[in-house]
Design a protein around this motif. Structure first.
Motif, mmCIF file in Angstrom:
data_model
loop_
_atom_site.group_PDB
_atom_site.id
_atom_site.type_symbol
_atom_site.label_atom_id
_atom_site.label_comp_id
_atom_site.label_asym_id
_atom_site.label_seq_id
_atom_site.Cartn_x
_atom_site.Cartn_y
_atom_site.Cartn_z
ATOM 1 N N VAL A 124 0.838 -1.203 0.000
ATOM 2 C CA VAL A 124 0.000 0.000 0.000
ATOM 3 C C VAL A 124 0.874 1.254 0.000
ATOM 4 O O VAL A 124 0.622 2.195 -0.755
ATOM 5 C CB VAL A 124 -0.973 -0.013 1.201
ATOM 6 N N TYR A 125 1.901 1.250 0.823
ATOM 7 C CA TYR A 125 2.796 2.415 0.893
ATOM 8 C C TYR A 125 3.418 2.697 -0.476
ATOM 9 O O TYR A 125 3.411 3.830 -0.959
ATOM 10 C CB TYR A 125 3.878 2.173 1.949
ATOM 11 N N GLU A 126 3.946 1.650 -1.109
ATOM 12 C CA GLU A 126 4.588 1.824 -2.410
ATOM 13 C C GLU A 126 3.585 2.249 -3.475
ATOM 14 O O GLU A 126 3.897 3.074 -4.346
ATOM 15 C CB GLU A 126 5.297 0.537 -2.853
ATOM 16 N N ALA A 127 2.369 1.701 -3.417
ATOM 17 C CA ALA A 127 1.341 2.070 -4.399
ATOM 18 C C ALA A 127 0.991 3.548 -4.271
ATOM 19 O O ALA A 127 0.801 4.235 -5.283
ATOM 20 C CB ALA A 127 0.097 1.203 -4.214
ATOM 21 N N GLU A 128 0.928 4.046 -3.030
ATOM 22 C CA GLU A 128 0.651 5.473 -2.840
ATOM 23 C C GLU A 128 1.817 6.321 -3.324
ATOM 24 O O GLU A 128 1.625 7.398 -3.886
ATOM 25 C CB GLU A 128 0.324 5.751 -1.380
ATOM 26 N N TRP A 129 3.010 5.851 -3.111
ATOM 27 C CA TRP A 129 4.190 6.569 -3.596
ATOM 28 C C TRP A 129 4.160 6.632 -5.127
ATOM 29 O O TRP A 129 4.380 7.682 -5.731
ATOM 30 C CB TRP A 129 5.441 5.873 -3.086
ATOM 31 N N LYS A 130 3.883 5.487 -5.741
ATOM 32 C CA LYS A 130 3.777 5.441 -7.202
ATOM 33 C C LYS A 130 2.733 6.442 -7.680
ATOM 34 O O LYS A 130 2.974 7.209 -8.617
ATOM 35 C CB LYS A 130 3.401 4.032 -7.651
ATOM 36 N N GLN A 131 1.569 6.438 -7.035
ATOM 37 C CA GLN A 131 0.488 7.331 -7.433
ATOM 38 C C GLN A 131 0.917 8.793 -7.304
ATOM 39 O O GLN A 131 0.592 9.618 -8.152
ATOM 40 C CB GLN A 131 -0.758 7.054 -6.571
ATOM 41 N N SER A 132 1.680 9.110 -6.269
ATOM 42 C CA SER A 132 2.096 10.502 -6.049
ATOM 43 C C SER A 132 3.079 10.993 -7.114
ATOM 44 O O SER A 132 3.205 12.199 -7.325
ATOM 45 C CB SER A 132 2.724 10.663 -4.661
ATOM 46 N N LEU A 133 3.763 10.077 -7.781
ATOM 47 C CA LEU A 133 4.755 10.446 -8.792
ATOM 48 C C LEU A 133 4.193 10.484 -10.204
ATOM 49 O O LEU A 133 4.870 10.944 -11.120
ATOM 50 C CB LEU A 133 5.945 9.479 -8.740
ATOM 51 N N ARG A 134 2.974 10.015 -10.364
ATOM 52 C CA ARG A 134 2.368 9.968 -11.695
ATOM 53 C C ARG A 134 1.857 11.340 -12.098
ATOM 54 O O ARG A 134 1.241 12.043 -11.323
ATOM 55 C CB ARG A 134 1.206 8.981 -11.713
ATOM 56 N N GLY A 135 2.088 11.700 -13.326
ATOM 57 C CA GLY A 135 1.540 12.940 -13.879
ATOM 58 C C GLY A 135 0.364 12.625 -14.781
ATOM 59 O O GLY A 135 0.166 11.492 -15.195
ATOM 60 N N PRO A 136 -0.425 13.608 -15.120
ATOM 61 C CA PRO A 136 -1.579 13.365 -15.996
ATOM 62 C C PRO A 136 -1.142 12.978 -17.403
ATOM 63 O O PRO A 136 -0.249 13.569 -17.974
ATOM 64 C CB PRO A 136 -2.313 14.707 -15.981
ATOM 65 N N ARG A 137 -1.779 11.924 -17.901
ATOM 66 C CA ARG A 137 -1.596 11.474 -19.294
ATOM 67 C C ARG A 137 -0.133 11.222 -19.685
ATOM 68 O O ARG A 137 0.271 11.510 -20.790
ATOM 69 C CB ARG A 137 -2.233 12.463 -20.255
ATOM 70 N N MET A 138 0.647 10.721 -18.750
ATOM 71 C CA MET A 138 2.065 10.450 -19.043
ATOM 72 C C MET A 138 2.213 8.986 -19.451
ATOM 73 O O MET A 138 1.844 8.092 -18.698
ATOM 74 C CB MET A 138 2.936 10.750 -17.818
ATOM 75 N N ALA A 139 2.743 8.747 -20.626
ATOM 76 C CA ALA A 139 2.980 7.387 -21.101
ATOM 77 C C ALA A 139 3.979 6.698 -20.192
ATOM 78 O O ALA A 139 4.954 7.298 -19.746
ATOM 79 C CB ALA A 139 3.498 7.419 -22.531
ATOM 80 N N GLY A 140 3.731 5.431 -19.896
ATOM 81 C CA GLY A 140 4.657 4.658 -19.062
ATOM 82 C C GLY A 140 4.427 4.832 -17.579
ATOM 83 O O GLY A 140 5.178 4.299 -16.773
ATOM 84 N N TYR A 141 3.406 5.562 -17.179
ATOM 85 C CA TYR A 141 3.106 5.805 -15.772
ATOM 86 C C TYR A 141 1.724 5.291 -15.393
ATOM 87 O O TYR A 141 1.127 5.746 -14.436
ATOM 88 C CB TYR A 141 3.183 7.304 -15.447
ATOM 89 N N ASP A 142 1.200 4.336 -16.150
ATOM 90 C CA ASP A 142 -0.121 3.796 -15.867
ATOM 91 C C ASP A 142 -0.160 3.211 -14.459
ATOM 92 O O ASP A 142 0.831 2.673 -13.961
ATOM 93 C CB ASP A 142 -0.488 2.705 -16.882
ATOM 94 N N ALA A 143 -1.319 3.286 -13.825
ATOM 95 C CA ALA A 143 -1.486 2.762 -12.469
ATOM 96 C C ALA A 143 -1.426 1.235 -12.448
ATOM 97 O O ALA A 143 -0.992 0.649 -11.479
ATOM 98 C CB ALA A 143 -2.801 3.249 -11.873
ATOM 99 N N ALA A 144 -1.895 0.610 -13.517
ATOM 100 C CA ALA A 144 -1.945 -0.853 -13.590
ATOM 101 C C ALA A 144 -1.736 -1.276 -15.038
ATOM 102 O O ALA A 144 -1.887 -0.460 -15.945
ATOM 103 C CB ALA A 144 -3.298 -1.344 -13.077
ATOM 104 N N PRO A 145 -1.405 -2.534 -15.265
ATOM 105 C CA PRO A 145 -1.208 -3.028 -16.636
ATOM 106 C C PRO A 145 -2.464 -2.882 -17.481
ATOM 107 O O PRO A 145 -3.541 -2.866 -17.022
ATOM 108 C CB PRO A 145 -0.828 -4.484 -16.462
#
Length: 145
Positions: A124-145
């Motif tokens: 959960v911690y890592e998933a929130e960290w991942k989410q915090s680093l994602r920008g809008p509509r950025m290729a390669g930063y999808d939340a899930a496959p």
């Protein structure tokens, strides 16, 4: 229309009411388990390396005997080949004791804490960290496959 690949991953979502401190603590516990997993791998590597070395010793004994150094061959055969690496234990016994004791308890407690506090969700911690680093509509930063 919402792009489902951009939506937060519900399998790793913070459970209702879980504080930042709790998410961080459970994440740290899981990280500690990952470190123990690495140590376990090193223990298995130790087990296999010692076994391989003992296999080589059989050849060394034969080669020394053939080279006319039977006294050294005999000492290695009787004093080292097959010797316990710790009092009363070969490496397979060390691995089994570790797996059945410390490792099992560590793994079970981490799972119990995660089940009780994070609804069984992992990372959960890592998933929130991942989410915090994602920008809008950025290729390669999808939340899930």
């Amino acid at each position: 229309m919402t792009d489902d690949r951009r939506a937060p991953d519900s399998a790793h979502a913070r459970p209702e009411g879980a504080s930042d401190e709790l998410v961080a603590a459970v994440g740290r516990f899981s990280e500690a388990l990952e470190t123990v997993e690495r140590a376990r791998g090193a223990l298995y590597e130790f087990h296999q390396l010692i076994g391989g070395a003992h296999g080589m010793l059989r050849d060394v004994v034969d080669e020394l005997r053939s080279a006319g150094h039977g006294e050294w061959a005999e000492r290695i055969r009787t004093e080292l080949l097959g010797r316990n690496v710790l009092p009363g234990r070969w490496t397979f016994q060390i691995v089994e004791e570790f797996d059945d004791g410390y490792y099992r308890l560590f793994r079970d407690l981490e799972r119990g804490v995660r089940d009780d506090t994070m609804a069984g969700r992992r990372h959960v911690y890592e998933a929130e960290w991942k989410q915090s680093l994602r920008g809008p509509r950025m290729a390669g930063y999808d939340a899930a496959p």
